[in-house]
Design an enzyme around this catalytic site. Sequence first.
Site, PDB file in Angstrom:
ATOM      1  N   GLY A   1       0.804  -1.329  -0.139  1.00  0.00           N
ATOM      2  CA  GLY A   1       0.056  -0.438  -0.041  1.00  0.00           C
ATOM      3  C   GLY A   1       0.323   1.014   0.019  1.00  0.00           C
TER       4      GLY A   1
ATOM      5  CG  ASN B   1       0.830   3.695  -5.520  1.00  0.00           C
ATOM      6  OD1 ASN B   1       1.424   5.457  -6.377  1.00  0.00           O
ATOM      7  ND2 ASN B   1       2.147   2.834  -6.061  1.00  0.00           N
TER       8      ASN B   1
ATOM      9  CE  LYS C   1     -22.879 -12.664 -12.901  1.00  0.00           C
ATOM     10  NZ  LYS C   1     -23.996 -13.597 -11.636  1.00  0.00           N
TER      11      LYS C   1
ATOM     12  CG  MET D   1      -1.989  -8.232  -6.010  1.00  0.00           C
ATOM     13  SD  MET D   1      -1.224  -7.233  -7.667  1.00  0.00           S
ATOM     14  CE  MET D   1       0.034  -8.357  -8.333  1.00  0.00           C
ATOM     15  NE  ARG D   2     -11.025 -11.314  -6.455  1.00  0.00           N
ATOM     16  CZ  ARG D   2     -11.046 -12.484  -6.580  1.00  0.00           C
ATOM     17  NH1 ARG D   2      -9.688 -13.344  -5.963  1.00  0.00           N
ATOM     18  NH2 ARG D   2     -11.659 -13.351  -7.095  1.00  0.00           N
TER      19      ARG D   2
ATOM     20  CG  ASN E   1      -4.697  -1.085 -12.262  1.00  0.00           C
ATOM     21  OD1 ASN E   1      -4.301  -0.766 -10.962  1.00  0.00           O
ATOM     22  ND2 ASN E   1      -4.206  -1.269 -13.061  1.00  0.00           N
TER      23      ASN E   1
ATOM     24  CG  HIS F   1       0.845  -1.627 -15.984  1.00  0.00           C
ATOM     25  ND1 HIS F   1       0.803  -2.755 -15.039  1.00  0.00           N
ATOM     26  CD2 HIS F   1       1.613  -1.997 -16.097  1.00  0.00           C
ATOM     27  CE1 HIS F   1       1.042  -3.073 -15.305  1.00  0.00           C
ATOM     28  NE2 HIS F   1       1.962  -2.614 -16.453  1.00  0.00           N
TER      29      HIS F   1
HETATM   30  C1  GRF Z   1       2.993  -0.342  -7.706  1.00  0.00           C
HETATM   31  O1  GRF Z   1       4.101  -0.719  -8.242  1.00  0.00           O
HETATM   32  C2  GRF Z   1       1.149  -0.462  -8.936  1.00  0.00           C
HETATM   33  O2  GRF Z   1       2.326   0.309  -9.652  1.00  0.00           O
HETATM   34  C3  GRF Z   1       1.130  -1.977  -9.005  1.00  0.00           C
HETATM   35  O3  GRF Z   1       1.479  -2.559  -7.683  1.00  0.00           O
HETATM   36  C4  GRF Z   1       2.317  -1.661  -6.902  1.00  0.00           C
HETATM   37  C5  GRF Z   1       1.666  -2.096  -5.850  1.00  0.00           C
HETATM   38  O4  GRF Z   1       2.178  -1.558  -5.231  1.00  0.00           O
HETATM   39  N1  GRF Z   1       0.314  -2.016  -9.901  1.00  0.00           N
HETATM   40  P1  GRF Z   1       1.922  -0.694  -3.857  1.00  0.00           P
HETATM   41  O5  GRF Z   1       1.287  -1.633  -2.895  1.00  0.00           O
HETATM   42  O6  GRF Z   1       1.372   0.566  -3.659  1.00  0.00           O
HETATM   43  O7  GRF Z   1       3.429  -0.329  -2.568  1.00  0.00           O
END
Ligand code: GRF
Length: 189
Positions: free
Chosen positions: A12, A14, A67, A91-92, A108, A110
């Site tokens: 977490g 971000n 679903k 991650m889903r 999202n 990426h």
């Molecule tokens: C990040 O690199 C994001 O781009 C990817 O998963 C990672 C999540 O990192 N989708 P965090 O949990 O925010 O540290």
Amino acid sequence: MKKLIIFISGRGSNMKRIIEETQNGILKDVAEVVLVFSDKPEAPGLAIAESMGIKTETLSSIGLKRKEYDEKVSEIIEKYAFDLIVLAGYMRILSPEFVRKYPKKIINIHPADTKRHQGLDAYKWAFENHLPETKITVHYVDEGMDTGEIIVQKTVNLQGCKTLKEVEQRGLAVEHKLYPEVIKKLCYN
Ligand code: GRF
């Protein structure tokens, strides 16, 4: 003031940055995080969110079809009024039904150009292919994996990175700045 729900599965970082920005940064008086949701009850980010005064909810997906699981997730999040679902290391893959329910309301981040790389381990992919740069991508979520409309991309110079850790550190520093900026723009729309 726009209301955000953040979805996480792990550490977490971000999420933490977005919460900080809502509490004391560029998202102050613009957006608030009304809920952090995780599919992993053991996600370290949950304790961080709670320590920052944010409500959390979790639901394990074990034994549930995609679903079915997402219907339950909908029930949980719809207890809250929200404007945007922010995936931050969730991650889903979301079910088509869930995605259709919230058009242009799910975003999202990426670590790579989603036109070139989708799915897991994007920093590893960049490192192993000795890419001189990667393009962090923020996109709307559609029914595919990392195929939704691109909102913004930001190039990160990876030249001179000797380890995967260095690649990740450079990339994450950009993610942490970019994601709140994009959220801010979307909140004004
Ligand atoms: C990040 O690199 C994001 O781009 C990817 O998963 C990672 C999540 O990192 N989708 P965090 O949990 O925010 O540290």
